[in-house]
Design an enzyme around this catalytic site. Structure first.
Site, short mmCIF file in Angstrom:
data_model
loop_
_atom_site.label_atom_id
_atom_site.label_comp_id
_atom_site.label_asym_id
_atom_site.label_seq_id
_atom_site.Cartn_x
_atom_site.Cartn_y
_atom_site.Cartn_z
N MET A 1 127.89 44.23 -19.05
CA MET A 1 129.14 44.48 -18.33
C MET A 1 129.05 44.07 -16.86
O MET A 1 129.40 44.83 -15.96
CB MET A 1 129.48 45.97 -18.41
CG MET A 1 130.16 46.35 -19.71
SD MET A 1 130.89 47.96 -19.57
CE MET A 1 131.12 48.34 -21.30
N GLU A 71 122.64 52.11 -21.63
CA GLU A 71 124.03 52.40 -22.04
C GLU A 71 124.27 53.90 -22.21
O GLU A 71 124.91 54.35 -23.16
CB GLU A 71 124.37 51.66 -23.35
CG GLU A 71 124.23 50.15 -23.28
CD GLU A 71 125.30 49.45 -22.47
OE1 GLU A 71 126.15 50.14 -21.85
OE2 GLU A 71 125.28 48.21 -22.43
N GLN A 73 126.11 55.95 -20.86
CA GLN A 73 127.49 56.47 -20.79
C GLN A 73 128.08 56.76 -22.17
O GLN A 73 129.01 57.53 -22.29
CB GLN A 73 128.39 55.50 -20.02
CG GLN A 73 128.79 54.22 -20.73
CD GLN A 73 127.78 53.10 -20.58
OE1 GLN A 73 126.68 53.29 -20.06
NE2 GLN A 73 128.13 51.91 -21.03
N CYS A 128 131.69 42.15 -6.34
CA CYS A 128 133.00 41.61 -6.72
C CYS A 128 133.04 40.12 -6.35
O CYS A 128 132.24 39.66 -5.53
CB CYS A 128 134.08 42.38 -5.96
SG CYS A 128 135.77 41.84 -6.26
N CYS A 130 134.86 38.84 -4.33
CA CYS A 130 135.13 38.72 -2.89
C CYS A 130 133.89 39.02 -2.05
O CYS A 130 133.89 38.83 -0.83
CB CYS A 130 136.26 39.68 -2.50
SG CYS A 130 135.76 41.41 -2.53
N VAL A 152 136.32 53.34 -25.55
CA VAL A 152 135.29 52.49 -26.14
C VAL A 152 135.95 51.65 -27.20
O VAL A 152 136.51 52.17 -28.17
CB VAL A 152 134.17 53.34 -26.77
CG1 VAL A 152 133.11 52.42 -27.38
CG2 VAL A 152 133.53 54.23 -25.73
N GLY A 155 133.96 45.66 -31.01
CA GLY A 155 134.28 44.47 -31.79
C GLY A 155 135.56 43.79 -31.37
O GLY A 155 136.12 42.98 -32.09
N CYS A 164 135.67 45.20 -6.84
CA CYS A 164 135.73 46.22 -5.80
C CYS A 164 137.01 47.04 -6.01
O CYS A 164 137.88 46.66 -6.79
CB CYS A 164 135.72 45.57 -4.42
SG CYS A 164 137.23 44.69 -4.02
N HIS A 167 140.42 45.14 -5.26
CA HIS A 167 140.84 44.13 -6.24
C HIS A 167 141.07 44.73 -7.61
O HIS A 167 141.84 44.19 -8.41
CB HIS A 167 139.85 42.97 -6.23
CG HIS A 167 139.96 42.16 -4.97
ND1 HIS A 167 138.88 41.84 -4.19
CD2 HIS A 167 141.07 41.69 -4.34
CE1 HIS A 167 139.32 41.17 -3.12
NE2 HIS A 167 140.63 41.08 -3.19
ZN LIG Z 1 136.93 42.45 -4.28
#
Ligand SMILES: [Zn+2]
Length: 177
Positions: A1, A71, A73, A128, A130, A152, A155, A164, A167
């Site tokens: 991710m 993972e 989370q 990010c 930026c 979640v 598939g 950020c 954004h």
């Molecule tokens: Zn940003």
């Protein structure tokens, strides 16, 4: 991710193994329906692992120097509680890697419990487009950022992008031309 969590997890494992320490890698079973017991990072490192839920169910006091969870989370709060028991009862170092919030910028239940119990919390720096620090994980579907859907989604065709806060709020996933 979009961050280096898994690579970090595998490097920490390597450091323990190199020093002759006993270490096990865990990942959530719930998130891995294919049943594959491997943790793979985007930069190509991979190592065998166990499913956290099964490992904890079967655990009966063996010595480990370190347990590393990726993972995190996706683990249930009760599983996080059990990990903290391994620290307090058996003196095992437990290091967890994962995301704080989902694509709606809300805490994952597992992350919430972890933040309540953890001795130390470190943020792995992700940037990010930026250049600012990116704490938000945007879900991207067909080139657009989406903010509705299941927490979640398995598939699916979606991908994730670290943004950020500004954004993320502006739903801007790349520079404007
Ligand atoms: Zn940003």
């Amino acid at each position: 991710m979009g961050s280096s969590k898994t690579a970090n997890a595998l490097m920490v494992r390597y450091n323990y193994v190199e020093k002759g320490k006993k270490v096990v890698l865990l990942k959530p079973k719930c998130e891995n329906r294919d049943g594959e017991k491997t943790i793979r990072s985007r930069i190509g490192l991979e190592d065998p692992c166990e499913f956290a839920e099964e490992f904890l169910e079967q655990y009966s006091g063996e010595h480990y120097d370190c347990i590393i969870v990726d993972e995190v989370q996706f683990l249930a709060a009760e599983v996080i509680n059990r990990l903290s028991d391994l620290v307090d009862t058996y003196g095992i170092t437990v290091i967890c890697y994962g995301l704080r919030t989902d694509f709606r910028s809300e805490l994952f239940p597992g992350a919430k419990r972890l933040m309540e119990l953890a001795d130390d919390i470190e943020q792995i720096k992700t940037i990010c487009w930026c250049g600012k620090r990116a704490h938000f994980n945007a879900r991207i579907l067909n080139g657009e950022m989406v903010t509705e859907g299941e927490q979640v989604q398995l598939g699916g065709n979606e991908s994730y992008m670290a943004l950020c806060r500004k954004h993320y709020k502006e739903r801007q996933i790349k520079p404007q031309k």
